[in-house]
Design a protein around this motif. Structure first.
Motif, short mmCIF file in Angstrom:
data_model
loop_
_atom_site.label_atom_id
_atom_site.label_comp_id
_atom_site.label_asym_id
_atom_site.label_seq_id
_atom_site.Cartn_x
_atom_site.Cartn_y
_atom_site.Cartn_z
N TRP A 169 -45.58 41.59 12.27
CA TRP A 169 -45.10 41.23 13.61
C TRP A 169 -45.48 39.79 13.97
CZ3 TRP A 169 -47.95 39.62 17.75
CH2 TRP A 169 -49.32 39.85 17.70
N GLU A 170 -46.63 39.31 13.51
CA GLU A 170 -47.05 37.94 13.82
C GLU A 170 -46.09 36.90 13.24
OE1 GLU A 170 -48.92 40.19 12.13
OE2 GLU A 170 -50.97 40.21 12.87
N ASP A 171 -45.49 37.22 12.08
CA ASP A 171 -44.59 36.29 11.41
C ASP A 171 -43.22 36.19 12.08
OD1 ASP A 171 -46.50 35.57 9.54
OD2 ASP A 171 -45.90 37.13 8.13
N ILE A 172 -42.92 37.08 12.99
CA ILE A 172 -41.67 36.99 13.74
C ILE A 172 -41.61 35.67 14.50
CG2 ILE A 172 -40.31 38.02 15.62
CD1 ILE A 172 -41.42 40.78 14.65
N ALA A 173 -42.77 35.16 14.91
CA ALA A 173 -42.83 33.89 15.64
C ALA A 173 -42.36 32.71 14.79
CB ALA A 173 -44.26 33.65 16.14
N LEU A 174 -42.30 32.86 13.48
CA LEU A 174 -41.86 31.79 12.58
C LEU A 174 -40.34 31.74 12.41
CD1 LEU A 174 -44.50 32.38 9.75
CD2 LEU A 174 -44.62 30.73 11.63
N LEU A 175 -39.66 32.78 12.85
CA LEU A 175 -38.22 32.89 12.62
C LEU A 175 -37.41 32.07 13.62
CD1 LEU A 175 -38.00 36.73 11.96
CD2 LEU A 175 -38.17 34.87 10.28
N GLU A 176 -36.19 31.72 13.19
CA GLU A 176 -35.24 30.99 14.02
C GLU A 176 -33.98 31.83 14.20
OE1 GLU A 176 -34.39 27.32 12.04
OE2 GLU A 176 -36.47 26.62 12.16
N PRO A 177 -33.28 31.64 15.31
CA PRO A 177 -31.98 32.30 15.45
C PRO A 177 -31.05 31.75 14.37
CG PRO A 177 -32.58 31.14 17.47
CD PRO A 177 -33.61 30.83 16.45
N TRP A 178 -29.94 32.43 14.13
CA TRP A 178 -29.03 32.04 13.06
C TRP A 178 -28.57 30.60 13.20
CZ3 TRP A 178 -23.43 31.71 12.39
CH2 TRP A 178 -23.05 31.64 11.05
N GLY A 179 -28.38 30.13 14.42
CA GLY A 179 -27.96 28.75 14.64
C GLY A 179 -29.03 27.73 14.30
N GLY A 180 -30.29 28.17 14.20
CA GLY A 180 -31.40 27.30 13.84
C GLY A 180 -31.81 26.37 14.96
N GLY A 181 -32.75 25.52 14.65
CA GLY A 181 -33.17 24.48 15.58
C GLY A 181 -34.33 24.81 16.49
N VAL A 182 -34.52 26.07 16.81
CA VAL A 182 -35.62 26.49 17.68
C VAL A 182 -36.20 27.79 17.11
CG1 VAL A 182 -34.67 25.48 19.78
CG2 VAL A 182 -34.10 27.83 19.20
N LYS A 183 -37.32 28.18 17.62
CA LYS A 183 -37.92 29.45 17.20
C LYS A 183 -37.30 30.59 18.01
CE LYS A 183 -40.70 27.59 14.27
NZ LYS A 183 -40.26 27.52 12.90
N LEU A 184 -37.13 31.73 17.37
CA LEU A 184 -36.49 32.89 17.99
C LEU A 184 -37.19 33.29 19.29
CD1 LEU A 184 -34.46 35.28 17.87
CD2 LEU A 184 -36.21 36.51 16.57
N ILE A 185 -38.50 33.44 19.26
CA ILE A 185 -39.24 33.91 20.44
C ILE A 185 -39.12 32.90 21.57
CG2 ILE A 185 -41.51 34.58 21.33
CD1 ILE A 185 -40.15 36.61 19.35
N THR A 186 -39.24 31.63 21.25
CA THR A 186 -39.12 30.57 22.26
C THR A 186 -37.73 30.58 22.90
OG1 THR A 186 -40.68 29.20 21.04
CG2 THR A 186 -39.31 28.08 22.66
N SER A 187 -36.70 30.71 22.06
CA SER A 187 -35.34 30.69 22.59
C SER A 187 -35.06 31.91 23.47
CB SER A 187 -34.31 30.58 21.46
OG SER A 187 -34.25 31.76 20.70
N MET A 188 -35.55 33.07 23.08
CA MET A 188 -35.32 34.27 23.89
C MET A 188 -36.09 34.19 25.20
SD MET A 188 -33.11 36.44 22.88
CE MET A 188 -32.34 37.27 21.53
N ASP A 189 -37.31 33.67 25.15
CA ASP A 189 -38.10 33.51 26.38
C ASP A 189 -37.40 32.58 27.36
OD1 ASP A 189 -40.10 35.23 25.57
OD2 ASP A 189 -41.48 33.64 24.95
N ALA A 190 -36.77 31.53 26.84
CA ALA A 190 -36.18 30.50 27.69
C ALA A 190 -34.73 30.80 28.08
CB ALA A 190 -36.24 29.14 27.00
N LEU A 191 -33.98 31.45 27.18
CA LEU A 191 -32.53 31.53 27.36
C LEU A 191 -31.94 32.93 27.50
CD1 LEU A 191 -31.65 28.86 24.64
CD2 LEU A 191 -31.84 28.49 27.11
N ALA A 192 -32.74 33.95 27.34
CA ALA A 192 -32.20 35.31 27.38
C ALA A 192 -31.59 35.63 28.74
CB ALA A 192 -33.29 36.33 27.05
N THR A 193 -30.43 36.25 28.70
CA THR A 193 -29.77 36.69 29.93
C THR A 193 -30.46 37.97 30.42
OG1 THR A 193 -28.22 38.14 28.76
CG2 THR A 193 -27.56 35.81 29.07
N PRO A 194 -30.23 38.35 31.66
CA PRO A 194 -30.81 39.62 32.14
C PRO A 194 -30.39 40.81 31.26
CG PRO A 194 -30.02 38.33 34.00
CD PRO A 194 -29.57 37.61 32.75
#
Length: 125
Positions: free
Chosen positions: A39-64
């Protein structure tokens, strides 16, 4: 494990999904090895489009709606679910991975890069 073991034909031919755009002859018939992602390594992943980390992008951009879906997945977590990666990029299973990170659960995955012997090796989680 083949992609056909994880997805129906309808899912594999849905052009709105990232997975559709990763399909080629090498991938479609390949017998992948299912691995376990800590689970700790999930923080290393990027969304398919790349450029940012998955967790960071979901925290910042996730819709309700996405937040609700992640919370539902966390509440009724499916430990048998296998996500699809391509190196560090998430091809399918974004919400499942964020839910797993939230509740600190490891996740099964396959890596499409396994089908490309000439591909530069991705991280060994």
């Amino acid at each position: 494990m083949k992609l056909g073991d994880l997805y129906s034909n309808a899912e594999l031919t849905d052009e709105s999904e990232a997975l559709f755009h990763c399909l080629c002859a090498e991938v479609e018939g390949f017998d992948f090895t299912s691995k376990l992602l800590a689970w700790e390594d999930i923080a290393l992943l990027e969304p398919w489009g790349g450029g940012v980390k998955l967790i960071t992008s979901m925290d910042a951009l996730a819709t309700p709606e996405q937040i609700e879906l992640i919370n539902e997945k966390a509440h009724s977590f499916d430990a048998r679910r296998c996500v699809v990666l391509e190196g560090v990029r998430v091809v399918d299973g974004h919400h499942h991975l964020v839910a797993a990170y939230k509740i600190q659960e490891d996740v099964s995955y396959i890596d499409l890069e396994e089908a490309y012997p000439e591909a530069e090796a991705g991280p060994d989680f």
